[in-house]
Design an enzyme around this catalytic site. Structure first.
Site, PDB file in Angstrom:
ATOM      1  N   GLY A 110       0.810  -1.215   0.000  1.00  0.00           N
ATOM      2  CA  GLY A 110       0.000   0.000   0.000  1.00  0.00           C
ATOM      3  C   GLY A 110       0.835   1.252   0.000  1.00  0.00           C
ATOM      4  O   GLY A 110       0.509   2.208   0.713  1.00  0.00           O
ATOM      5  N   TYR A 138     -13.668  -3.053  11.020  1.00  0.00           N
ATOM      6  CA  TYR A 138     -12.313  -2.512  10.931  1.00  0.00           C
ATOM      7  C   TYR A 138     -11.586  -2.642  12.262  1.00  0.00           C
ATOM      8  O   TYR A 138     -10.443  -3.113  12.327  1.00  0.00           O
ATOM      9  CB  TYR A 138     -12.396  -1.052  10.501  1.00  0.00           C
ATOM     10  CG  TYR A 138     -11.080  -0.338  10.372  1.00  0.00           C
ATOM     11  CD1 TYR A 138     -10.197  -0.650   9.339  1.00  0.00           C
ATOM     12  CD2 TYR A 138     -10.729   0.686  11.259  1.00  0.00           C
ATOM     13  CE1 TYR A 138      -8.990   0.034   9.205  1.00  0.00           C
ATOM     14  CE2 TYR A 138      -9.538   1.372  11.129  1.00  0.00           C
ATOM     15  CZ  TYR A 138      -8.667   1.042  10.091  1.00  0.00           C
ATOM     16  OH  TYR A 138      -7.469   1.726   9.973  1.00  0.00           O
ATOM     17  N   ASN A 184       1.191  -1.839   5.209  1.00  0.00           N
ATOM     18  CA  ASN A 184       0.431  -0.605   5.365  1.00  0.00           C
ATOM     19  C   ASN A 184      -0.992  -0.698   4.822  1.00  0.00           C
ATOM     20  O   ASN A 184      -1.824   0.141   5.144  1.00  0.00           O
ATOM     21  CB  ASN A 184       1.172   0.549   4.667  1.00  0.00           C
ATOM     22  CG  ASN A 184       0.373   1.828   4.675  1.00  0.00           C
ATOM     23  OD1 ASN A 184       0.142   2.420   5.736  1.00  0.00           O
ATOM     24  ND2 ASN A 184      -0.102   2.252   3.507  1.00  0.00           N
ATOM     25  N   SER A 203       1.508   3.537  -2.490  1.00  0.00           N
ATOM     26  CA  SER A 203       1.354   4.486  -3.588  1.00  0.00           C
ATOM     27  C   SER A 203       0.814   5.838  -3.156  1.00  0.00           C
ATOM     28  O   SER A 203       0.842   6.799  -3.928  1.00  0.00           O
ATOM     29  CB  SER A 203       0.445   3.891  -4.674  1.00  0.00           C
ATOM     30  OG  SER A 203      -0.861   3.651  -4.164  1.00  0.00           O
ATOM     31  N   ARG A 204       0.326   5.961  -1.921  1.00  0.00           N
ATOM     32  CA  ARG A 204      -0.195   7.247  -1.461  1.00  0.00           C
ATOM     33  C   ARG A 204      -0.225   7.264   0.067  1.00  0.00           C
ATOM     34  O   ARG A 204      -0.028   6.250   0.729  1.00  0.00           O
ATOM     35  CB  ARG A 204      -1.595   7.500  -2.000  1.00  0.00           C
ATOM     36  CG  ARG A 204      -2.643   6.518  -1.515  1.00  0.00           C
ATOM     37  CD  ARG A 204      -4.023   6.897  -2.024  1.00  0.00           C
ATOM     38  NE  ARG A 204      -5.069   6.078  -1.399  1.00  0.00           N
ATOM     39  CZ  ARG A 204      -6.365   6.375  -1.450  1.00  0.00           C
ATOM     40  NH1 ARG A 204      -6.760   7.451  -2.085  1.00  0.00           N
ATOM     41  NH2 ARG A 204      -7.251   5.597  -0.861  1.00  0.00           N
ATOM     42  N   ALA A 239     -10.669  -6.274  13.078  1.00  0.00           N
ATOM     43  CA  ALA A 239      -9.535  -6.749  12.285  1.00  0.00           C
ATOM     44  C   ALA A 239      -8.225  -6.169  12.797  1.00  0.00           C
ATOM     45  O   ALA A 239      -7.205  -6.874  12.865  1.00  0.00           O
ATOM     46  CB  ALA A 239      -9.749  -6.391  10.820  1.00  0.00           C
TER      47      ALA A 239
END
Length: 255
Positions: free
Chosen positions: A22, A156, A90, A24-25, A159
């Site tokens: 993850g 969320y 991430n 890329s941003r 998890a």
């Protein structure tokens, strides 16, 4: 930001091979930049190419919510890096609902796949190489907002709580081989994904939870989280394992 400004001017990760999922941003991209500035060779991944991968990092498209995606990523690590010394998980996220009872089965499964099982699968494929070499550092990105319980985000939160427990357990297993495992738990951070989630939450007319400015006076920046990750994967944290470190400006004090 120069390397002198972020404290990595000495190239403390020179010669290290790093994977950031993850990346890329947002927080992931900030972590990639920190590791590159510290001298590491970095491979990052997202579900699809976006054109925003930090310059200097290699990229492979892979959906780590699936076993096939994790295996694609592990193969790319072997082909591009020849192995991995630093592993930063991430990827994460979920969509809030009006009620915990409204969360459909498929979103529970997706939340578990993305926020927990993606890390479990990739670790299972790559951590044995670290164990065999008797060196390595793994960081799981969790969330500071695991408590108090928030019904709109139960999938969320559940998890991420599981991810923190798993992280501590993996730290116990890998410590005898010299491999360290830790987690960072960001609070409210100014990222595109975070802003989109907060706006959607507000549209449900149920309120986004804590809305006051964190005690340190501002929202977090991706670089704040990346600084903590850099510390944990560096030799400066060689005596730190099995920890969950909150990086939240005091937003979620723990007893």
């Amino acid at each position: 930001m120069t390397t002198a400004e972020n404290g990595s001017e000495k190239g403390e990760l020179a010669g290290k091979r790093a994977l950031v999922t993850g990346g890329s941003r947002g927080i992931g991209a900030a972590v990639v930049r920190q590791l590159l500035d510290a001298g590491a060779e970095v491979l990052t991944t997202a579900r699809s190419a976006t054109g925003t991968t930090p310059e200097g990092a290699a990229f492979v498209a892979a959906d780590v919510r699936t076993r096939d995606g994790a295996e694609t990523l592990a193969a790319a690590v072997r082909d591009v890096l020849g192995g991995v010394d630093v592993l930063v998980h991430n990827v994460g996220g979920a969509r809030p609902h009006r009620s915990g009872l409204d969360i459909p089965d498929e979103e529970w499964r997706d939340a578990l796949d993305l926020n927990l099982l993606a890390s479990v699968r990739v670790d299972a494929l790559l951590a044995p190489g670290m164990r065999d070499r008797r060196t390595g550092a793994i960081v799981h990105v969790s969330t500071a907002a695991t408590f108090p319980p928030s019904p709109p985000f139960l999938h969320y939160q559940a998890a991420k709580v599981a991810l923190e427990s798993y992280s501590r357990g993996l730290a116990v297993e890998l410590a005898p081989a010299g491999v360290r495992v830790n987690a960072v738990s960001p609070g409210r951070t100014a990222t595109p994904g975070g802003e989109a989630t907060r706006k959607y939450w507000e549209s449900l007319d149920i309120g986004p939870g804590p809305t006051d400015t964190p005690p340190l006076g501002r929202d977090g920046r991706p670089a704040d989280i990346a600084n903590a990750v850099l510390f944990l994967v560096s030799e400066r944290a060689e005596w730190v394992t099995g920890q969950v470190i909150g990086v939240d400006g005091g937003e979620y004090p723990r007893g």
